[in-house]
Design a protein around this motif. Sequence first.
Motif, PDB file in Angstrom:
ATOM      1  N   GLU A 243       0.791  -1.234   0.000  1.00  0.00           N
ATOM      2  CA  GLU A 243       0.000   0.000   0.000  1.00  0.00           C
ATOM      3  C   GLU A 243       0.828   1.292   0.000  1.00  0.00           C
ATOM      4  O   GLU A 243       0.378   2.307  -0.534  1.00  0.00           O
ATOM      5  N   PHE A 244       1.995   1.263   0.605  1.00  0.00           N
ATOM      6  CA  PHE A 244       2.782   2.497   0.715  1.00  0.00           C
ATOM      7  C   PHE A 244       3.104   3.125  -0.646  1.00  0.00           C
ATOM      8  O   PHE A 244       2.926   4.346  -0.821  1.00  0.00           O
TER       9      PHE A 244
ATOM     10  N   LYS B 292       1.448   3.177  -3.257  1.00  0.00           N
ATOM     11  CA  LYS B 292       0.233   3.677  -3.903  1.00  0.00           C
ATOM     12  C   LYS B 292      -0.229   5.025  -3.371  1.00  0.00           C
ATOM     13  O   LYS B 292      -1.099   5.669  -3.971  1.00  0.00           O
ATOM     14  N   LEU B 293       0.325   5.463  -2.240  1.00  0.00           N
ATOM     15  CA  LEU B 293      -0.143   6.698  -1.611  1.00  0.00           C
ATOM     16  C   LEU B 293       0.037   7.886  -2.542  1.00  0.00           C
ATOM     17  O   LEU B 293       1.009   7.976  -3.296  1.00  0.00           O
ATOM     18  N   LYS B 294      -0.899   8.822  -2.451  1.00  0.00           N
ATOM     19  CA  LYS B 294      -0.854  10.023  -3.291  1.00  0.00           C
ATOM     20  C   LYS B 294       0.256  10.943  -2.820  1.00  0.00           C
ATOM     21  O   LYS B 294       0.295  11.376  -1.671  1.00  0.00           O
ATOM     22  N   TYR B 295       1.164  11.245  -3.724  1.00  0.00           N
ATOM     23  CA  TYR B 295       2.275  12.148  -3.421  1.00  0.00           C
ATOM     24  C   TYR B 295       1.802  13.599  -3.456  1.00  0.00           C
ATOM     25  O   TYR B 295       0.982  13.982  -4.297  1.00  0.00           O
ATOM     26  N   LEU B 296       2.290  14.386  -2.499  1.00  0.00           N
ATOM     27  CA  LEU B 296       2.106  15.822  -2.582  1.00  0.00           C
ATOM     28  C   LEU B 296       3.408  16.466  -2.121  1.00  0.00           C
ATOM     29  O   LEU B 296       4.104  15.913  -1.271  1.00  0.00           O
ATOM     30  N   PRO B 297       3.785  17.603  -2.702  1.00  0.00           N
ATOM     31  CA  PRO B 297       5.039  18.242  -2.295  1.00  0.00           C
ATOM     32  C   PRO B 297       5.055  18.510  -0.801  1.00  0.00           C
ATOM     33  O   PRO B 297       4.023  18.818  -0.200  1.00  0.00           O
TER      34      PRO B 297
ATOM     35  N   ILE C 297      12.151   6.796   6.444  1.00  0.00           N
ATOM     36  CA  ILE C 297      10.842   7.434   6.335  1.00  0.00           C
ATOM     37  C   ILE C 297      10.481   8.009   7.694  1.00  0.00           C
ATOM     38  O   ILE C 297      10.799   7.412   8.728  1.00  0.00           O
ATOM     39  N   LEU C 298       9.812   9.144   7.702  1.00  0.00           N
ATOM     40  CA  LEU C 298       9.226   9.668   8.929  1.00  0.00           C
ATOM     41  C   LEU C 298       7.718   9.512   8.864  1.00  0.00           C
ATOM     42  O   LEU C 298       7.110   9.746   7.822  1.00  0.00           O
ATOM     43  N   TYR C 299       7.125   9.114   9.998  1.00  0.00           N
ATOM     44  CA  TYR C 299       5.671   9.038  10.114  1.00  0.00           C
ATOM     45  C   TYR C 299       5.234   9.996  11.203  1.00  0.00           C
ATOM     46  O   TYR C 299       5.709   9.927  12.345  1.00  0.00           O
ATOM     47  N   ASN C 300       4.353  10.918  10.877  1.00  0.00           N
ATOM     48  CA  ASN C 300       3.857  11.904  11.824  1.00  0.00           C
ATOM     49  C   ASN C 300       2.555  11.421  12.439  1.00  0.00           C
ATOM     50  O   ASN C 300       1.600  11.113  11.726  1.00  0.00           O
ATOM     51  N   THR C 301       2.525  11.346  13.759  1.00  0.00           N
ATOM     52  CA  THR C 301       1.376  10.775  14.457  1.00  0.00           C
ATOM     53  C   THR C 301       0.186  11.721  14.513  1.00  0.00           C
ATOM     54  O   THR C 301      -0.959  11.275  14.640  1.00  0.00           O
ATOM     55  N   LEU C 302       0.421  13.006  14.445  1.00  0.00           N
ATOM     56  CA  LEU C 302      -0.670  13.967  14.576  1.00  0.00           C
ATOM     57  C   LEU C 302      -1.417  14.149  13.266  1.00  0.00           C
ATOM     58  O   LEU C 302      -2.639  14.335  13.254  1.00  0.00           O
ATOM     59  N   SER C 303      -0.711  14.065  12.137  1.00  0.00           N
ATOM     60  CA  SER C 303      -1.355  14.385  10.844  1.00  0.00           C
ATOM     61  C   SER C 303      -2.446  13.414  10.429  1.00  0.00           C
ATOM     62  O   SER C 303      -3.542  13.862  10.109  1.00  0.00           O
ATOM     63  N   PRO C 304      -2.274  12.080  10.343  1.00  0.00           N
ATOM     64  CA  PRO C 304      -1.056  11.282  10.239  1.00  0.00           C
ATOM     65  C   PRO C 304      -0.570  11.238   8.783  1.00  0.00           C
ATOM     66  O   PRO C 304      -1.384  11.166   7.860  1.00  0.00           O
ATOM     67  N   SER C 305       0.735  11.281   8.601  1.00  0.00           N
ATOM     68  CA  SER C 305       1.294  11.373   7.262  1.00  0.00           C
ATOM     69  C   SER C 305       2.742  10.932   7.282  1.00  0.00           C
ATOM     70  O   SER C 305       3.339  10.741   8.349  1.00  0.00           O
ATOM     71  N   PHE C 306       3.289  10.758   6.076  1.00  0.00           N
ATOM     72  CA  PHE C 306       4.661  10.294   5.917  1.00  0.00           C
ATOM     73  C   PHE C 306       5.515  11.379   5.277  1.00  0.00           C
ATOM     74  O   PHE C 306       5.023  12.302   4.647  1.00  0.00           O
ATOM     75  N   ASN C 307       6.801  11.220   5.446  1.00  0.00           N
ATOM     76  CA  ASN C 307       7.774  11.961   4.658  1.00  0.00           C
ATOM     77  C   ASN C 307       8.866  10.978   4.261  1.00  0.00           C
ATOM     78  O   ASN C 307       9.563  10.500   5.150  1.00  0.00           O
TER      79      ASN C 307
ATOM     80  N   PRO D 208       6.632  12.672   1.284  1.00  0.00           N
ATOM     81  CA  PRO D 208       5.352  13.273   1.657  1.00  0.00           C
ATOM     82  C   PRO D 208       4.111  12.631   1.044  1.00  0.00           C
ATOM     83  O   PRO D 208       3.939  12.590  -0.168  1.00  0.00           O
ATOM     84  N   ALA D 209       3.262  12.158   1.940  1.00  0.00           N
ATOM     85  CA  ALA D 209       1.960  11.603   1.561  1.00  0.00           C
ATOM     86  C   ALA D 209       1.149  11.425   2.834  1.00  0.00           C
ATOM     87  O   ALA D 209       1.702  11.120   3.901  1.00  0.00           O
ATOM     88  N   TYR D 210      -0.159  11.603   2.739  1.00  0.00           N
ATOM     89  CA  TYR D 210      -1.039  11.287   3.862  1.00  0.00           C
ATOM     90  C   TYR D 210      -1.221   9.776   3.934  1.00  0.00           C
ATOM     91  O   TYR D 210      -1.340   9.095   2.903  1.00  0.00           O
ATOM     92  N   ALA D 211      -1.245   9.251   5.149  1.00  0.00           N
ATOM     93  CA  ALA D 211      -1.494   7.828   5.350  1.00  0.00           C
ATOM     94  C   ALA D 211      -2.977   7.533   5.183  1.00  0.00           C
ATOM     95  O   ALA D 211      -3.823   8.344   5.571  1.00  0.00           O
ATOM     96  N   THR D 212      -3.300   6.384   4.606  1.00  0.00           N
ATOM     97  CA  THR D 212      -4.685   5.929   4.617  1.00  0.00           C
ATOM     98  C   THR D 212      -5.028   5.512   6.048  1.00  0.00           C
ATOM     99  O   THR D 212      -4.130   5.229   6.852  1.00  0.00           O
ATOM    100  N   PRO D 213      -6.312   5.465   6.416  1.00  0.00           N
ATOM    101  CA  PRO D 213      -6.667   4.986   7.757  1.00  0.00           C
ATOM    102  C   PRO D 213      -6.092   3.605   8.050  1.00  0.00           C
ATOM    103  O   PRO D 213      -5.664   3.320   9.181  1.00  0.00           O
ATOM    104  N   GLU D 214      -6.052   2.737   7.027  1.00  0.00           N
ATOM    105  CA  GLU D 214      -5.508   1.386   7.217  1.00  0.00           C
ATOM    106  C   GLU D 214      -4.029   1.437   7.570  1.00  0.00           C
ATOM    107  O   GLU D 214      -3.580   0.768   8.518  1.00  0.00           O
ATOM    108  N   LEU D 215      -3.266   2.230   6.849  1.00  0.00           N
ATOM    109  CA  LEU D 215      -1.834   2.310   7.129  1.00  0.00           C
ATOM    110  C   LEU D 215      -1.560   3.010   8.453  1.00  0.00           C
ATOM    111  O   LEU D 215      -0.643   2.630   9.184  1.00  0.00           O
ATOM    112  N   ALA D 216      -2.349   4.031   8.778  1.00  0.00           N
ATOM    113  CA  ALA D 216      -2.175   4.719  10.054  1.00  0.00           C
ATOM    114  C   ALA D 216      -2.400   3.757  11.218  1.00  0.00           C
ATOM    115  O   ALA D 216      -1.607   3.713  12.174  1.00  0.00           O
ATOM    116  N   ALA D 217      -3.450   2.962  11.146  1.00  0.00           N
ATOM    117  CA  ALA D 217      -3.738   1.988  12.197  1.00  0.00           C
ATOM    118  C   ALA D 217      -2.653   0.919  12.251  1.00  0.00           C
ATOM    119  O   ALA D 217      -2.257   0.461  13.330  1.00  0.00           O
TER     120      ALA D 217
END
Length: 241
Positions: free
Chosen positions: A170-171, A173-178, A208-218, A220-229
């Motif tokens: 799944e990682f 496939k995540l939508k990239y954003l700057p 990779i960094l995962y931000n717990t508050l967003s939740p998102s990766f660098n 850069p992409a937002y995590a899906t609920p499945e990946l966040a969990a």
Amino acid sequence: MKLKRSSIFMIFAAVLLLAGGAWVYLKDRAGHYECSFGESEYASVLQWDGIVYEQNWDSPLTGLHKGKLVGEITYTTADHKCPRTVMQDGDATLLDVGTQLYEVTGYKASARLWAGDRLYDAHSNPAAKTLNDLLDIAGKIENVRFISGMDGTTHLMDFTPEAAGIFIREFPKLKYLPFQELYKQTKGWVGDNYWLEIEMKDGSTMNILYNTLSPSFNPPAYATPELAALVEQQRKLIYTK
């Protein structure tokens, strides 16, 4: 001052600075202008074909090989007291002018480059739509693990095989954003970060960094609920052993 080593976040901040920063021009007593940008401390990044790459400091390199020569560095930011504010193709912050750039065998040039004997991974690509477009990692990941945020290298715990399989699928496939957009949308990307490492089948690695508050990766992409969990569930396992 040149950075021998940088954390992931320092590198990303530097890329933001290079992409959107501006020099301040100050007038001296004689009426002459000179530029000032604080301490000249740079992360090791380069730009080629419109893509910004960052140096991968920690990856083993023995399983990687050089492909076709694609170009060379023509401008070094650290060599100039008043460097240009926007990077151009062939620019690097620290690499010497004349450093040759090669494809990394098995990866698209848009994802990875050799600069001499140093490995650089793509950080920013305006044409990318997904993380796989940015990193070219689909089908190449072997394992996923947590690493120490203190040094960026010490292994803490591998994902369980089932969890790793989901992340590996799944990682990419995540939508990239700057990162500039992610930073803006999350009001500074504040919050706790988990450090992860993905290991490729060729033995190379990427942090990779995962931000717990967003939740998102660098990268850069937002995590899906499945990946966040999934990340949270795997993180808890570190403390149950």
